[in-house]
Design a protein around this motif. Structure first.
Motif, PDB file in Angstrom:
ATOM      1  N   LYS A 253       0.580  -1.531  -0.244  1.00 58.70           N
ATOM      2  CA  LYS A 253       0.116   0.488   0.297  1.00 58.70           C
ATOM      3  C   LYS A 253       1.080   1.740  -0.318  1.00 58.70           C
ATOM      4  O   LYS A 253       0.340   2.473  -0.426  1.00 58.70           O
ATOM      5  N   SER A 254       2.452   0.823   0.523  1.00 62.23           N
ATOM      6  CA  SER A 254       2.921   2.127  -0.098  1.00 62.23           C
ATOM      7  C   SER A 254       3.371   2.106  -1.127  1.00 62.23           C
ATOM      8  O   SER A 254       2.740   4.127  -1.088  1.00 62.23           O
ATOM      9  N   TYR A 255       3.311   1.755  -2.353  1.00 59.35           N
ATOM     10  CA  TYR A 255       3.149   1.911  -3.239  1.00 59.35           C
ATOM     11  C   TYR A 255       2.228   2.700  -4.100  1.00 59.35           C
ATOM     12  O   TYR A 255       2.291   2.993  -4.765  1.00 59.35           O
ATOM     13  N   PHE A 256       1.415   1.715  -3.410  1.00 54.17           N
ATOM     14  CA  PHE A 256       0.326   2.945  -4.516  1.00 54.17           C
ATOM     15  C   PHE A 256       0.418   3.947  -3.230  1.00 54.17           C
ATOM     16  O   PHE A 256      -0.877   5.166  -4.106  1.00 54.17           O
ATOM     17  N   GLN A 257       0.270   5.068  -2.484  1.00 52.27           N
ATOM     18  CA  GLN A 257       0.835   6.417  -1.508  1.00 52.27           C
ATOM     19  C   GLN A 257       1.383   6.784  -3.296  1.00 52.27           C
ATOM     20  O   GLN A 257       0.520   7.703  -3.131  1.00 52.27           O
ATOM     21  N   ASP A 258       2.622   6.502  -3.243  1.00 49.99           N
ATOM     22  CA  ASP A 258       3.249   6.758  -4.589  1.00 49.99           C
ATOM     23  C   ASP A 258       2.581   6.706  -5.308  1.00 49.99           C
ATOM     24  O   ASP A 258       2.470   8.639  -6.037  1.00 49.99           O
ATOM     25  N   ALA A 259       1.499   5.932  -6.227  1.00 46.67           N
ATOM     26  CA  ALA A 259       0.919   6.297  -7.463  1.00 46.67           C
ATOM     27  C   ALA A 259      -0.147   7.600  -6.907  1.00 46.67           C
ATOM     28  O   ALA A 259      -0.038   8.260  -8.448  1.00 46.67           O
ATOM     29  N   TYR A 260      -0.874   7.662  -5.712  1.00 49.87           N
ATOM     30  CA  TYR A 260      -1.860   8.950  -5.381  1.00 49.87           C
ATOM     31  C   TYR A 260      -1.599   9.888  -5.978  1.00 49.87           C
ATOM     32  O   TYR A 260      -2.012  10.745  -5.920  1.00 49.87           O
ATOM     33  N   ASP A 261      -0.257   9.877  -5.308  1.00 50.92           N
ATOM     34  CA  ASP A 261       0.508  11.595  -4.881  1.00 50.92           C
ATOM     35  C   ASP A 261       0.847  11.956  -6.306  1.00 50.92           C
ATOM     36  O   ASP A 261       0.443  12.949  -6.923  1.00 50.92           O
ATOM     37  N   HIS A 262       0.811  10.970  -7.801  1.00 55.41           N
ATOM     38  CA  HIS A 262       1.307  11.330  -8.617  1.00 55.41           C
ATOM     39  C   HIS A 262       0.315  11.768  -9.412  1.00 55.41           C
ATOM     40  O   HIS A 262      -0.055  11.723 -10.015  1.00 55.41           O
ATOM     41  N   CYS A 263      -0.794  10.957  -9.119  1.00 56.66           N
ATOM     42  CA  CYS A 263      -1.891  11.438  -9.360  1.00 56.66           C
ATOM     43  C   CYS A 263      -2.806  12.506  -9.407  1.00 56.66           C
ATOM     44  O   CYS A 263      -3.109  13.388 -10.325  1.00 56.66           O
ATOM     45  N   ILE A 264      -2.381  13.320  -8.058  1.00 55.25           N
ATOM     46  CA  ILE A 264      -2.282  14.104  -7.462  1.00 55.25           C
ATOM     47  C   ILE A 264      -2.094  15.324  -8.080  1.00 55.25           C
ATOM     48  O   ILE A 264      -2.155  16.489  -9.246  1.00 55.25           O
ATOM     49  N   GLN A 265      -0.262  15.404  -8.511  1.00 47.30           N
ATOM     50  CA  GLN A 265       0.170  15.817  -9.537  1.00 47.30           C
ATOM     51  C   GLN A 265       0.369  15.827 -10.722  1.00 47.30           C
ATOM     52  O   GLN A 265      -0.047  16.963 -11.241  1.00 47.30           O
ATOM     53  N   ILE A 266      -0.982  15.147 -11.621  1.00 44.42           N
ATOM     54  CA  ILE A 266      -1.108  15.144 -12.595  1.00 44.42           C
ATOM     55  C   ILE A 266      -2.469  15.999 -12.706  1.00 44.42           C
ATOM     56  O   ILE A 266      -2.643  16.515 -13.975  1.00 44.42           O
ATOM     57  N   ILE A 267      -3.000  15.598 -12.000  1.00 39.31           N
ATOM     58  CA  ILE A 267      -4.358  16.084 -12.072  1.00 39.31           C
ATOM     59  C   ILE A 267      -4.355  17.812 -11.995  1.00 39.31           C
ATOM     60  O   ILE A 267      -5.394  18.372 -12.559  1.00 39.31           O
ATOM     61  N   GLU A 268      -3.423  18.857 -11.007  1.00 33.32           N
ATOM     62  CA  GLU A 268      -2.760  19.879 -10.608  1.00 33.32           C
ATOM     63  C   GLU A 268      -2.385  20.461 -12.216  1.00 33.32           C
ATOM     64  O   GLU A 268      -3.049  21.606 -12.248  1.00 33.32           O
TER      65      GLU A 268
END
Length: 356
Positions: A253-268
């Motif tokens: 799940k720590s890896y999915f947290q990194d993927a989540y952060d990337h999603c936020i960055q792309i959306i912004e």
């Protein structure tokens, strides 16, 4: 000839499937008649096998099993895979419907991740998107794609060359790696869109054309389509972080947290591009208005210069018989001297006012 305006359409839906019972598997998407291709990849720490075709009988608990299928329009193959892994009929219906929004669903037998694979088409100045369905089961990872060609080649190379931790990990890590590969390629597409917006901005600033405004409007639709493909993914990845499942270990799940952060960055980034594109329309209108003002300024100055000259010429062009200056020997010369003085005086006045 008036150009036909593009009409916005609702989410496409196969007419034949509208009134069918829930769970009826029918393909919804672009019409495809090509042959479905597939591959089977089996690996562990010491062994790697890659086979062309879907070999469900080679399923092994000692290996990580990855079954990749390119083409979801062949319903018989979907039902075959569904029967093997006991997949819910509603899940199979979602896989065959390529108009799904990105989402994550937890079933008793698997985790279903729907995600959009995006690439930028520089010739069309638009994005191409394809739906990818990724299933994590107890024994295997299964990917369904609309057509041949994907962004998973790096994953295949890492598995084959035993780079990183993927060969020593289980199905849940492969599930994460596939999702992360799709998200990472969003950065490439978004970067190319950013370069396109920069070029368009320079073009509008230097020489705005009617085609520039049309490209701004096209970008608006492209960015809206991109937002629809990416924005729901944030909620989807968040579900993978929050909900517990026996199929995903806690350390993954720590890896999915990194993927989540990337999603936020792309959306912004996408949101900022939408604001930039909206500003380009205002810049175009301002540039055209400024250009028009410059033209009007030149014409006004020319008119202002010739108004007094026309006034002088009009006076001595009257048909009165007794005009004293008409009998002057050097009257013609005096007229041009007066005209020249008026011309210089007016230019000096415009310079003093900083209108030139």
């Amino acid at each position: 000839m008036k150009r036909p305006r593009l009409r916005r359409k609702a989410t496409p839906k196969s007419r034949s499937s509208v009134f069918q019972p829930p769970g009826t598997i029918s393909y919804v998407g672009e019409e495809r008649h090509g042959e479905v291709t597939s591959e089977t990849i089996l690996y562990d720490t010491n062994e790697f096998k890659k086979l062309d075709g879907i070999y469900l009988d080679k399923l092994s608990e000692d290996h990580v099993n990855w079954f990749n299928i390119d083409g979801v329009h062949e319903i018989d193959l979907l039902e075959k895979v569904g029967s093997k892994f006991h997949l819910h009929h509603l899940l199979l219906e979602d896989i065959a419907n390529t108009t799904q929004r990105p989402k994550t669903e937890f079933y008793q037998e698997c985790i279903y991740q729907c995600i959009k694979m995006i690439s930028y088409n520089p010739e069309e100045k638009d994005i191409d998107q394809e739906q990818v369905s990724i299933l994590l089961t107890k024994d295997a990872v299964i990917t369904f794609q609309e057509k041949t060609g994907d962004v998973f080649e790096n994953i295949r190379e890492r598995i084959e060359e035993s780079r990183g931790r993927i060969r020593s990990s289980k199905n849940d890590y492969l599930f994460y790696a596939l999702i992360d590969s799709v998200i990472d390629h969003y950065f490439i597409a978004v970067e190319q869109i950013g370069e396109h917006l920069d070029q368009l901005e320079d073009e509008i600033f230097d020489d705005p054309q009617k085609e520039s405004l049309e490209r701004v409007q096209k970008n608006k639709r492209m960015l809206l389509k991109l937002r629809r493909a990416i924005f729901p993914l944030r909620e989807s990845i968040s579900r993978l972080l929050k909900e517990d499942s026996e199929l995903i270990d806690q350390h993954i799940k720590s890896y999915f947290q990194d993927a989540y952060d990337h999603c936020i960055q792309i959306i912004e980034t996408v949101e900022s591009y939408r604001e930039i594109n909206a500003g380009l329309r205002d810049m175009y209108l301002s540039s055209v208005s400024y250009k028009m003002n410059q033209i009007m300024q030149v014409l006004t100055i020319i008119s202002s210069i010739f108004i007094p000259l026309t006034f002088v010429a009009g006076i001595y062009g009257m048909n009165f018989e007794y005009i004293p200056e008409l009998k002057w020997e050097h009257g013609y010369r005096y007229f041009w001297i007066l005209s020249g003085c008026l011309f210089v005086a007016l230019l000096g006045f415009f310079k003093w006012k900083k209108w030139l």
